[in-house]
Design an enzyme around this catalytic site. Sequence first.
Site, PDB file in Angstrom:
ATOM      1  N   GLY A 227       7.507  18.398  -6.004  1.00 26.12           N
ATOM      2  CA  GLY A 227       6.906  17.279  -5.280  1.00 26.12           C
ATOM      3  C   GLY A 227       7.460  17.152  -3.878  1.00 26.12           C
TER       4      GLY A 227
ATOM      5  N   ASP B  33      18.615  14.045   0.096  1.00 24.37           N
ATOM      6  CA  ASP B  33      18.564  12.823   0.892  1.00 24.37           C
ATOM      7  C   ASP B  33      17.192  12.566   1.511  1.00 24.37           C
ATOM      8  OD1 ASP B  33      18.441  14.684   2.940  1.00 24.37           O
ATOM      9  OD2 ASP B  33      20.510  14.385   3.585  1.00 24.37           O
TER      10      ASP B  33
ATOM     11  N   ASP C 149       4.912  26.760  -4.752  1.00 27.24           N
ATOM     12  CA  ASP C 149       4.782  25.429  -4.170  1.00 27.24           C
ATOM     13  C   ASP C 149       4.710  25.467  -2.649  1.00 27.24           C
ATOM     14  OD1 ASP C 149       7.655  26.080  -5.085  1.00 27.24           O
ATOM     15  OD2 ASP C 149       8.003  24.689  -3.433  1.00 27.24           O
ATOM     16  N   ASN C 150       4.869  26.656  -2.053  1.00 24.00           N
ATOM     17  CA  ASN C 150       4.706  26.819  -0.610  1.00 24.00           C
ATOM     18  C   ASN C 150       3.431  27.591  -0.266  1.00 24.00           C
ATOM     19  OD1 ASN C 150       7.113  25.482  -0.083  1.00 24.00           O
ATOM     20  ND2 ASN C 150       8.319  27.355  -0.072  1.00 24.00           N
TER      21      ASN C 150
END
Length: 488
Positions: A91, A126, A253-254
């Site tokens: 995600g 982060d 996912d890329n």
Amino acid sequence: MTRTLDTLQFTNRFGSLPDAFYTRLAPTPLPAPYAVAFSPQAASLLDLTLASLQHPAATDMLIGNRPIPGQDTLATLYAGHQFGQFVPQLGDGRAIWLGEIQNGRGEFWELQLKGAGETPYSRMGDGRAVLRSSIREFLCSEAMHGLGIPTTRALSIIGSNEPVYRETPETAAVVLRLSPSFIRFGHFEVFFYRNQHDRIQQLADFVIDHYYPHCRDTTNPYQAMLDTVTTRTAALMADWQAVGFCHGVMNTDNMSILGLTLDYGPFGFLDAFDAGHVCNHSDHTGRYAYDQQPAVALWNLHCLAQALITLLDKDEAIAALQSFQPQYEAAYLARMQRKLGLAHWQAGDEALLVELLTLMQTNQVDYTRCFRLLSEVDTAQPQQAVRDECLDRPAMDAWLAGYVSRLQQEGQDTATRQAQQRRANPKFVLRNHLAEQAIQAAARHQDFSEIDQLLQVLATPYDEHPAHEHYAAHPPAWAQTLSVSCSS
């Protein structure tokens, strides 16, 4: 028609999908934001002027501190195969989707903030991006567009002195990037492994209706979608290979469902030609080496086909995947034909190309410079400037003799052929050392002029730009010590 950020009209089609596809949340503010760079060409996609972006009030909107009226902020859910291993939930871990704009030409562009803070998919990260990686993504997104290669785009970089910790402490930045769609192969994979095939069909219908409407009137629209994605991906790989671009992290996912170059992390352009070059120092096995990229793309397409399998005829799906290699080879050879300046491809030309690449590999010849200098070959001259790129000049002279003979056989007008050949061989690419120089000036002195200069040159990389000849020079020795990783 021109607009400002606060007068954009959002349509937000992806946000109309059920909340199973995303999580709604707001960006996390960053203190004391400052403007780093803007792309006038990307701004025009939204009918924005450069002046409107440079207005102080725009800075807070471009970093996510203040909402753009009408935005619908969310982080999308996807999974993916990372270095060949399936990860069931990834995600948008540091990207937040703002919505979608239809410009005055009828084009739809989605807006996304990269580095806008933690999301449910940050996986203990982060959610931030650092200035270093933001500069690289901004410049390469626009450079790839300048090269004519399908890509997401980058509108702006906004920085903050907020510390972000990677290998060393760095400062934060946010890139606002644009794309017709950010949907990835992994958006389908997550629901396949959750056995939620209704979601797969819902997402596939969304893609077909909004991006591939020609597929709707076929016998099997989902098969037609896979066929189209296969064709676009094959063409994209041919583009990458022809220009010497290494993505560095070709996880599923890329991979864009639209065949766009997506997610600029540990990328690199070839300097000295090395078919096995690995640009990502996190890639310890060389899975994503330059010469492996087409095969990896096909592997990724298998993963997509598997995720779509309940919507497909198995035999037709296999046929689509088997069509990748011949489509890629035809597209690659067509691009290399143009790079060699040949009007027609004939028996023996592939051997001529292989001989050149072998010579380049053996002698560590610079890929971009060599092909650009081939564009200057004059069949009436006894020697060519390109020979000085090769340590083994007799070997290069021997190859050039065969090449010149081949050009003479075609009988093209030299000036016309050279002009056409230059349009296939860029003089400028975003080499790692050029990006590093811009990064160092920005990080140490908040001097963003090098970013602006590179952006200007890379927007038209096939032109000469005599004032910026140094950007086309051989990389300095220290460039060989640079390394990029998945944090880049």
